[in-house]
Design a protein around this motif. Structure first.
Motif, mmCIF file in Angstrom:
data_model
loop_
_atom_site.group_PDB
_atom_site.id
_atom_site.type_symbol
_atom_site.label_atom_id
_atom_site.label_comp_id
_atom_site.label_asym_id
_atom_site.label_seq_id
_atom_site.Cartn_x
_atom_site.Cartn_y
_atom_site.Cartn_z
ATOM 1 N N ILE A 147 -1.975 -8.952 -8.787
ATOM 2 C CA ILE A 147 -2.466 -8.320 -7.549
ATOM 3 C C ILE A 147 -2.479 -6.826 -7.842
ATOM 4 O O ILE A 147 -1.550 -6.085 -7.496
ATOM 5 C CB ILE A 147 -1.575 -8.676 -6.349
ATOM 6 N N THR A 148 -3.532 -6.370 -8.489
ATOM 7 C CA THR A 148 -3.575 -5.019 -9.036
ATOM 8 C C THR A 148 -3.633 -3.960 -7.950
ATOM 9 O O THR A 148 -3.159 -2.839 -8.156
ATOM 10 C CB THR A 148 -4.765 -4.876 -9.999
ATOM 11 N N ALA A 149 -4.198 -4.268 -6.784
ATOM 12 C CA ALA A 149 -4.213 -3.301 -5.689
ATOM 13 C C ALA A 149 -2.789 -2.947 -5.261
ATOM 14 O O ALA A 149 -2.497 -1.800 -4.919
ATOM 15 C CB ALA A 149 -4.997 -3.849 -4.509
ATOM 16 N N LYS A 150 -1.895 -3.932 -5.283
ATOM 17 C CA LYS A 150 -0.483 -3.682 -4.970
ATOM 18 C C LYS A 150 0.153 -2.810 -6.061
ATOM 19 O O LYS A 150 0.950 -1.913 -5.761
ATOM 20 C CB LYS A 150 0.247 -5.021 -4.840
ATOM 21 N N LEU A 151 -0.197 -3.072 -7.313
ATOM 22 C CA LEU A 151 0.310 -2.246 -8.412
ATOM 23 C C LEU A 151 -0.146 -0.802 -8.239
ATOM 24 O O LEU A 151 0.635 0.139 -8.477
ATOM 25 C CB LEU A 151 -0.197 -2.800 -9.744
ATOM 26 N N MET A 152 -1.400 -0.593 -7.824
ATOM 27 C CA MET A 152 -1.897 0.758 -7.562
ATOM 28 C C MET A 152 -1.050 1.448 -6.492
ATOM 29 O O MET A 152 -0.685 2.619 -6.626
ATOM 30 C CB MET A 152 -3.361 0.690 -7.103
ATOM 31 N N ALA A 153 -0.742 0.718 -5.438
ATOM 32 C CA ALA A 153 0.075 1.281 -4.359
ATOM 33 C C ALA A 153 1.450 1.691 -4.876
ATOM 34 O O ALA A 153 1.956 2.779 -4.552
ATOM 35 C CB ALA A 153 0.209 0.263 -3.231
ATOM 36 N N ASP A 154 2.054 0.829 -5.684
ATOM 37 C CA ASP A 154 3.380 1.130 -6.241
ATOM 38 C C ASP A 154 3.339 2.359 -7.143
ATOM 39 O O ASP A 154 4.235 3.216 -7.093
ATOM 40 C CB ASP A 154 3.905 -0.075 -7.024
ATOM 41 N N MET A 155 2.300 2.472 -7.966
ATOM 42 C CA MET A 155 2.210 3.606 -8.894
ATOM 43 C C MET A 155 2.015 4.923 -8.147
ATOM 44 O O MET A 155 2.621 5.945 -8.488
ATOM 45 C CB MET A 155 1.070 3.388 -9.890
ATOM 46 N N LEU A 156 1.161 4.919 -7.117
ATOM 47 C CA LEU A 156 0.929 6.142 -6.343
ATOM 48 C C LEU A 156 2.202 6.597 -5.645
ATOM 49 O O LEU A 156 2.527 7.788 -5.627
ATOM 50 C CB LEU A 156 -0.191 5.903 -5.321
ATOM 51 N N THR A 157 2.941 5.633 -5.086
ATOM 52 C CA THR A 157 4.185 5.967 -4.391
ATOM 53 C C THR A 157 5.231 6.493 -5.363
ATOM 54 O O THR A 157 5.915 7.481 -5.088
ATOM 55 C CB THR A 157 4.722 4.735 -3.639
ATOM 56 N N THR A 158 5.353 5.837 -6.513
ATOM 57 C CA THR A 158 6.338 6.253 -7.512
ATOM 58 C C THR A 158 6.022 7.636 -8.057
ATOM 59 O O THR A 158 6.930 8.441 -8.325
ATOM 60 C CB THR A 158 6.386 5.238 -8.674
ATOM 61 N N ALA A 159 4.748 7.955 -8.206
ATOM 62 C CA ALA A 159 4.346 9.265 -8.726
ATOM 63 C C ALA A 159 4.711 10.382 -7.770
ATOM 64 O O ALA A 159 4.883 11.534 -8.187
ATOM 65 C CB ALA A 159 2.840 9.272 -9.001
ATOM 66 N N GLY A 160 4.828 10.055 -6.464
ATOM 67 C CA GLY A 160 5.238 11.059 -5.490
ATOM 68 C C GLY A 160 4.293 11.241 -4.324
ATOM 69 O O GLY A 160 4.422 12.206 -3.562
ATOM 70 N N CYS A 161 3.348 10.315 -4.153
ATOM 71 C CA CYS A 161 2.369 10.422 -3.068
ATOM 72 C C CYS A 161 3.015 10.073 -1.724
ATOM 73 O O CYS A 161 3.692 9.053 -1.605
ATOM 74 C CB CYS A 161 1.186 9.500 -3.350
ATOM 75 N N ASN A 162 2.804 10.925 -0.715
ATOM 76 C CA ASN A 162 3.381 10.704 0.614
ATOM 77 C C ASN A 162 2.408 10.113 1.618
ATOM 78 O O ASN A 162 2.814 9.636 2.686
ATOM 79 C CB ASN A 162 3.906 12.026 1.188
ATOM 80 N N HIS A 163 1.116 10.157 1.308
ATOM 81 C CA HIS A 163 0.111 9.727 2.280
ATOM 82 C C HIS A 163 -1.174 9.404 1.527
ATOM 83 O O HIS A 163 -1.496 10.045 0.518
ATOM 84 C CB HIS A 163 -0.151 10.859 3.290
ATOM 85 N N ILE A 164 -1.916 8.421 2.020
ATOM 86 C CA ILE A 164 -3.189 8.030 1.403
ATOM 87 C C ILE A 164 -4.291 8.100 2.466
ATOM 88 O O ILE A 164 -4.117 7.624 3.581
ATOM 89 C CB ILE A 164 -3.143 6.590 0.850
ATOM 90 N N ILE A 165 -5.400 8.719 2.094
ATOM 91 C CA ILE A 165 -6.605 8.654 2.927
ATOM 92 C C ILE A 165 -7.687 7.977 2.092
ATOM 93 O O ILE A 165 -7.975 8.404 0.965
ATOM 94 C CB ILE A 165 -7.087 10.053 3.364
ATOM 95 N N THR A 166 -8.258 6.920 2.625
ATOM 96 C CA THR A 166 -9.317 6.199 1.915
ATOM 97 C C THR A 166 -10.426 5.858 2.908
ATOM 98 O O THR A 166 -10.367 6.239 4.074
ATOM 99 C CB THR A 166 -8.750 4.943 1.228
ATOM 100 N N MET A 167 -11.441 5.151 2.429
ATOM 101 C CA MET A 167 -12.572 4.821 3.307
ATOM 102 C C MET A 167 -13.059 3.413 3.023
ATOM 103 O O MET A 167 -13.270 3.049 1.860
ATOM 104 C CB MET A 167 -13.704 5.833 3.105
ATOM 105 N N ASP A 168 -13.276 2.658 4.083
ATOM 106 C CA ASP A 168 -13.816 1.298 4.006
ATOM 107 C C ASP A 168 -13.160 0.482 2.889
ATOM 108 O O ASP A 168 -13.806 0.061 1.929
ATOM 109 C CB ASP A 168 -15.336 1.347 3.786
ATOM 110 N N LEU A 169 -11.855 0.253 3.031
ATOM 111 C CA LEU A 169 -11.150 -0.591 2.068
ATOM 112 C C LEU A 169 -11.806 -1.963 1.974
ATOM 113 O O LEU A 169 -12.216 -2.536 2.985
ATOM 114 C CB LEU A 169 -9.691 -0.768 2.487
ATOM 115 N N HIS A 170 -11.900 -2.482 0.767
ATOM 116 C CA HIS A 170 -12.514 -3.797 0.567
ATOM 117 C C HIS A 170 -11.762 -4.873 1.345
ATOM 118 O O HIS A 170 -12.365 -5.833 1.832
ATOM 119 C CB HIS A 170 -12.545 -4.129 -0.925
#
Length: 320
Positions: A110-133
């Motif tokens: 479930i690579t989308a979950k892996l992306m979320a984990d990596m962004l959070t671990t790197a230090g991201c506090n907030h995500i803005i995206t558009m029209d998630l699949h």
């Protein structure tokens, strides 16, 4: 009202959307230096102090260089974190790996979950995206996610460029029926859908139209266009069913592989994409391509987030 400043960061390449957002906010892009060593490792540095500032990293991720851009983004986030930024927001209009949002077969990631984990671990506090699949991707994060919609911008484009009195909204598959129905309601139009059966990924074996499109301008709406094979086949089906003309409007114009060739050879009158993905060079190769600018939506979301205002206003309204 926030007491700290907005700092806008972008990569040294494919920064067209970031420059448009910066212009709308009346702010400069923070100077950065990105170096790529001979072995392709990336080193990154920020040209001014960002201590205790509100950081917004704008990253357009297109086809072909997804993995390089993802790693570059993680490095940029971590650099901001170690530089003592107050809050780091990643603006990913086209969220990478969004189509890998579930375990659809044995031993699949479930690579989308892996992306979320990596962004959070790197230090991201907030995500803005558009029209998630897939909307459930928001639940993969332990940090807030704002999923903006291209629909208000699409509604404006259709009203300004299409004769809506003789139009009909088309969903290219059953999964997009909700999107098509919502857009049709906003425009007070009917909608139809195309049922498709896939033999394998990116290859449609059979398509069946459900609805009447006789003498109508058909507007196919979807969240992304990859190889555009589906759009080309859908146009043929609609014209075979006596449609007047067919245009396609998609949020994320991935346009990979033979997409440009498929569009040029197709019976589509026009393919319209938002600029969440950089495709300026592809527009030069394909006269049928057109763009919808969403920099106003992103700039307003940054302003509202920084000042602690509601972002839900943008779900139904597109700033000029």
């Amino acid at each position: 009202m926030a007491t700290n400043s907005i700092k806008l960061l972008a990569s040294d390449t494919q920064r067209g959307l970031a420059e448009l957002v910066a212009k709308r906010l009346g702010l400069p892009l923070t100077p950065v230096e990105v170096k790529r060593d001979s072995n392709k490792e990336v080193s990154f540095s920020i040209g001014e102090s960002i201590r205790d500032e509100d950081i917004y990293i704008i990253m357009q991720i297109g086809s072909g260089i997804v993995n390089d851009k993802v790693l570059e983004l993680l490095i940029m986030i971590n650099a901001c974190k170690t530089a003592s930024a107050r809050r780091i927001t990643a603006i990913l209009p086209n969220f990478p790996y969004a189509r890998q949002d579930r375990k659809d077969k044995s031993r699949a990631p479930i690579t989308a979950k892996l992306m979320a984990d990596m962004l959070t671990t790197a230090g991201c506090n907030h995500i803005i995206t558009m029209d998630l699949h897939a909307a459930q991707i928001q639940g993969f994060f332990d940090t807030p996610v704002d999923n903006l919609y291209a629909e208000p911008s699409v509604v404006r484009y259709i009203k300004e460029n299409v004769s809506v009195d003789n139009a009909i909204i088309i969903s290219p598959d059953a999964g997009g029926a909700k999107r098509a129905a919502s857009l049709a309601d906003r425009l007070d139009l009917n909608f139809a859908l195309i049922h498709k059966e896939r033999a394998k990924a990116n290859e449609v074996s059979r398509m069946v139209l459900v609805g009447d499109v006789t003498d109508k301008i058909c507007i196919i709406v979807d969240d992304m266009a990859d190889t555009c094979g589906t759009l080309a086949k859908a146009a043929e089906i609609l014209l075979d069913n006596k449609a007047k003309s067919v245009i396609a409007i998609v949020t994320h114009g991935i346009l990979s592989g033979k997409a440009i060739e498929n569009i040029n050879k197709s019976k589509l009158q026009k393919v319209v994409c938002t600029n969440t993905v950089p495709f300026e060079e592809k527009m030069k190769q394909c006269p049928k391509l057109d763009a919808i600018d969403v920099s106003g939506v992103l700039a307003e979301s940054i302003r509202r987030l920084h000042n602690g205002e509601s972002i839900s206003f943008l779900f139904r309204n597109a700033p000029y």
